[in-house]
Design a protein around this motif. Sequence first.
Motif, mmCIF file in Angstrom:
data_model
loop_
_atom_site.group_PDB
_atom_site.id
_atom_site.type_symbol
_atom_site.label_atom_id
_atom_site.label_comp_id
_atom_site.label_asym_id
_atom_site.label_seq_id
_atom_site.Cartn_x
_atom_site.Cartn_y
_atom_site.Cartn_z
ATOM 1 N N TYR A 10 33.039 39.794 42.983
ATOM 2 C CA TYR A 10 33.527 41.172 43.113
ATOM 3 C C TYR A 10 34.232 41.341 44.452
ATOM 4 O O TYR A 10 33.587 41.338 45.508
ATOM 5 N N GLY A 39 35.117 43.764 38.149
ATOM 6 C CA GLY A 39 36.121 44.776 38.436
ATOM 7 C C GLY A 39 36.910 44.570 39.710
ATOM 8 O O GLY A 39 37.357 45.549 40.325
ATOM 9 N N ARG A 41 39.917 43.663 42.403
ATOM 10 C CA ARG A 41 41.322 44.066 42.454
ATOM 11 C C ARG A 41 42.245 42.862 42.212
ATOM 12 O O ARG A 41 41.787 41.748 41.970
ATOM 13 N N ASP A 42 43.556 43.107 42.322
ATOM 14 C CA ASP A 42 44.546 42.108 41.942
ATOM 15 C C ASP A 42 44.507 40.842 42.793
ATOM 16 O O ASP A 42 44.945 39.776 42.344
ATOM 17 N N LYS A 45 42.425 38.313 41.002
ATOM 18 C CA LYS A 45 43.131 37.825 39.818
ATOM 19 C C LYS A 45 44.208 36.822 40.205
ATOM 20 O O LYS A 45 44.376 35.784 39.547
ATOM 21 N N TRP A 63 36.881 39.782 32.908
ATOM 22 C CA TRP A 63 37.002 40.921 33.828
ATOM 23 C C TRP A 63 36.752 42.221 33.080
ATOM 24 O O TRP A 63 37.082 42.341 31.888
ATOM 25 N N HIS A 64 36.147 43.188 33.744
ATOM 26 C CA HIS A 64 36.126 44.552 33.228
ATOM 27 C C HIS A 64 36.399 45.519 34.374
ATOM 28 O O HIS A 64 36.367 45.140 35.545
ATOM 29 N N GLU A 65 36.688 46.765 34.048
ATOM 30 C CA GLU A 65 37.042 47.755 35.059
ATOM 31 C C GLU A 65 35.873 48.020 36.007
ATOM 32 O O GLU A 65 34.704 47.942 35.617
ATOM 33 N N ASP A 66 36.234 48.344 37.222
ATOM 34 C CA ASP A 66 35.237 48.657 38.247
ATOM 35 C C ASP A 66 34.635 50.029 37.966
ATOM 36 O O ASP A 66 35.301 51.054 38.058
ATOM 37 N N SER A 67 33.357 50.010 37.623
ATOM 38 C CA SER A 67 32.650 51.265 37.355
ATOM 39 C C SER A 67 31.269 51.200 38.001
ATOM 40 O O SER A 67 30.248 51.502 37.382
#
Length: 262
Positions: A10, A39, A41-42, A45, A63-67
Amino acid sequence: MKTALLISTYNWPEALELVLKSLIAQTVLPDEVLIADDGSRDETKALITKFKKESTLNINHVWHEDSGFRRTVILNKAIASTNADYIIQLDGDCIMHSNFIEDHIKNATVGIYLFGSRVNLTEELSAGAVKDQQIDFSFFTKGMTRRTRNIYLPKFGAFYKAKKELSKKVRGCNLSFWQEDFLKINGYNEDMTGWGREDSEMVIRLLNNDIYGKRLRYQGIIYHLWHPQAQRERDTINYEIQLKAEQQKLQTCENGIDKYLP
């Protein structure tokens, strides 16, 4: 036996880069690399994309969204994506000793999960390692705590036996298990969000299914980069979930990996 190295990460690409560098230096490589990304950032990636282009390894970036802190969720998603028989689990801030994967594979035994040794690096040594791209640390390297854990003598480790009890030394950053056993307990409990207890709660359910734990002492070594402590506001809630699993001898969980399986 098909093996997968599972790396959780992360938003710390500098640390992940060292982990991937230590992966290339392994004496034995895994059949697959799963990067469980909660989640990031770029920048992360981009690093993974670059590594995939330069490597011949089979790399799956999940990957999944940062929540918020959802490590249990992303680990379940990553493991659901593989058909590997054996999972070797690592955190994205832990540099591997060159024999790390080989040690886990050599000790893989039906009915047993493994947990290895973690050497902690001080803030100063960690910063230097990131700056200099250092992945090798001797017993005499300055800036290590738990220094004796950096003694590599696998023959001495043979004296450690599997036990049906939760060891205080179990850490999810250095753990391996059979996927079949993990699916049997329905994986990580996704009711556990935020930092803390998710690995030990999962291990308790393995133990309740008569899967014993064996410590990899004098082998299976990782080097943990220093970072500020995570927020622990969920620790009490997560501890209650762990206590329930222990007291009620739960063998599975309701909110687990099954929702991601075919």
